[in-house]
Design an enzyme around this catalytic site. Structure first.
Site, PDB file in Angstrom:
ATOM      1  N   CYS A 190       5.654  12.904   4.944  1.00 28.73           N
ATOM      2  CA  CYS A 190       4.084  12.997   4.376  1.00 28.73           C
ATOM      3  C   CYS A 190       4.061  14.666   4.383  1.00 28.73           C
ATOM      4  O   CYS A 190       4.716  15.476   3.698  1.00 28.73           O
ATOM      5  CB  CYS A 190       3.280  12.376   5.423  1.00 28.73           C
ATOM      6  SG  CYS A 190       1.478  12.689   4.855  1.00 28.73           S
ATOM      7  N   ASP A 237       2.389   5.077  -4.187  1.00 30.30           N
ATOM      8  CA  ASP A 237       1.968   6.224  -3.413  1.00 30.30           C
ATOM      9  C   ASP A 237       0.491   6.743  -4.459  1.00 30.30           C
ATOM     10  O   ASP A 237       0.878   7.261  -5.337  1.00 30.30           O
ATOM     11  CB  ASP A 237       2.718   7.161  -3.099  1.00 30.30           C
ATOM     12  CG  ASP A 237       2.334   8.437  -2.186  1.00 30.30           C
ATOM     13  OD1 ASP A 237       1.293   8.749  -2.190  1.00 30.30           O
ATOM     14  OD2 ASP A 237       3.107   8.781  -1.551  1.00 30.30           O
ATOM     15  N   HIS A 269       2.549   5.084   0.124  1.00 30.68           N
ATOM     16  CA  HIS A 269       2.721   6.377   1.133  1.00 30.68           C
ATOM     17  C   HIS A 269       2.916   5.886   2.388  1.00 30.68           C
ATOM     18  O   HIS A 269       2.515   4.919   2.879  1.00 30.68           O
ATOM     19  CB  HIS A 269       1.457   7.339   0.902  1.00 30.68           C
ATOM     20  CG  HIS A 269       1.659   8.730   1.514  1.00 30.68           C
ATOM     21  ND1 HIS A 269       2.161   9.692   0.873  1.00 30.68           N
ATOM     22  CD2 HIS A 269       1.225   9.158   2.720  1.00 30.68           C
ATOM     23  CE1 HIS A 269       2.077  10.679   1.663  1.00 30.68           C
ATOM     24  NE2 HIS A 269       1.476  10.286   2.625  1.00 30.68           N
TER      25      HIS A 269
END
Length: 303
Positions: A190, A237, A269
């Protein structure tokens, strides 16, 4: 920077009141940086209707912190301290196999939640596979499970300084007798994935880089990369368009930089984070982990 205004922008994007393009334009103006706006976007997930499965950030907002598992046998683990050139003390979590035999080393970069038990567990997993793993504490002791607090921490983080701190972590690893060779690997998740890619733009001490759903480099940035890149992304995502990921891969290839880009169909994600049931994708996570190990084993020095 008007933090309240930026938080309102985030909320408006999440509930679909403004488009991705509008969010980036307004956030860039408010933050004074296109890169910072892109990083914040990559960390945000759109909030879905009530009938849809709960989004990643909603689960994290109500989840209790996970209990840290005891480190596996055969490992040396714990907090380490190391200096930066200004005389400040930096800290991180180090995990390595027992013994003095030099091992290949990797730097593990946290998600926007901080250096939490999940990231420490990832470092332990690398150590179990024979690596020395160091996760630098970029928030300097702060860890959160609240999305709003995580957004504040991202906005307050000086990204250039974070990259410098990552370099100090690399320097610390390379000074240790139990680390093999003169280069290390880096992997981030991330926010950390974006920082790993940013570090690959400036550090000559990296032998390999792995980005899990990190903000992609632009085609203009890609030719400046100094290490082979493995990119691992999910097709679903909401913060990172597949087109942007593919554009990065194409630009890396055109610049003659070794790279592999994998986009997992149906994965969201944070698909690798097994502490968050709403986004965890076991099949994608397992395959991405094997690819990561193979990438580092094929690129990192062993002596």
């Amino acid at each position: 920077m008007d933090r309240v205004y930026v938080m309102q922008l985030v909320r408006s994007f999440q509930v679909g009141e403004i488009s991705r393009r509008t969010f980036l334009a307004r956030a860039s103006a408010a933050l004074g940086s296109v890169a910072a706006a892109n990083l914040l976007l990559a960390a945000c997930q759109p909030i879905q209707p009530e009938s849809a499965p709960p989004p990643v950030v909603d689960e994290a907002a109500t989840a209790e912190p996970a209990q840290a598992a005891p480190p596996p046998e055969g490992l040396i683990t714990g907090t380490v301290e190391y200096p930066d050139p200004d005389g400040e003390t930096l800290m991180g979590y180090l995990a390595r196999p027992e013994g003095d035999e030099p091992r290949p080393a990797v730097v593990v970069i946290q998600e926007w939640w901080g250096l939490n038990d999940h990231i420490k567990d990832v470092a332990n997993r690398f150590a179990q596979e024979g690596f020395v793993a160091l996760a630098p504490d970029l928030y300097h002791g702060v860890v959160t499970t609240e999305p709003d607090e995580a957004r504040k921490l991202v906005m307050e983080l000086d990204m250039e300084e974070a990259v410098r701190e990552i370099q100090h972590a690399i320097d610390y690893l390379l000074s240790q007798e139990f680390v093999a060779g003169d280069k290390v690997g880096i992997v981030g998740f991330c926010m950390g994935g974006g920082l790993a890619l940013s570090t690959a733009l400036v550090s000559d001490d990296l032998a390999a880089t792995v980005a899990f759903y990190g903000r992609p480099l632009t085609p203009e940035q890609a030719p400046n990369v100094r290490s082979p890149i493995l990119g691992l992304y999910g097709s679903e995502d909401g913060g990172i368009p597949v087109d942007a990921v593919n554009a990065m891969g194409e630009a890396l290839t055109a610049a003659g930089i070794e790279n592999e880009i994998h986009i997992y169909e149906g994965a969201q994600h944070a698909f690798f984070n097994d502490t968050r049931a709403s986004s965890y994708h076991p099949e994608a996570a397992a395959d991405a982990w094997e690819k990561t190990l193979a990438w580092f084993r094929s690129h990192l020095p062993t002596s």
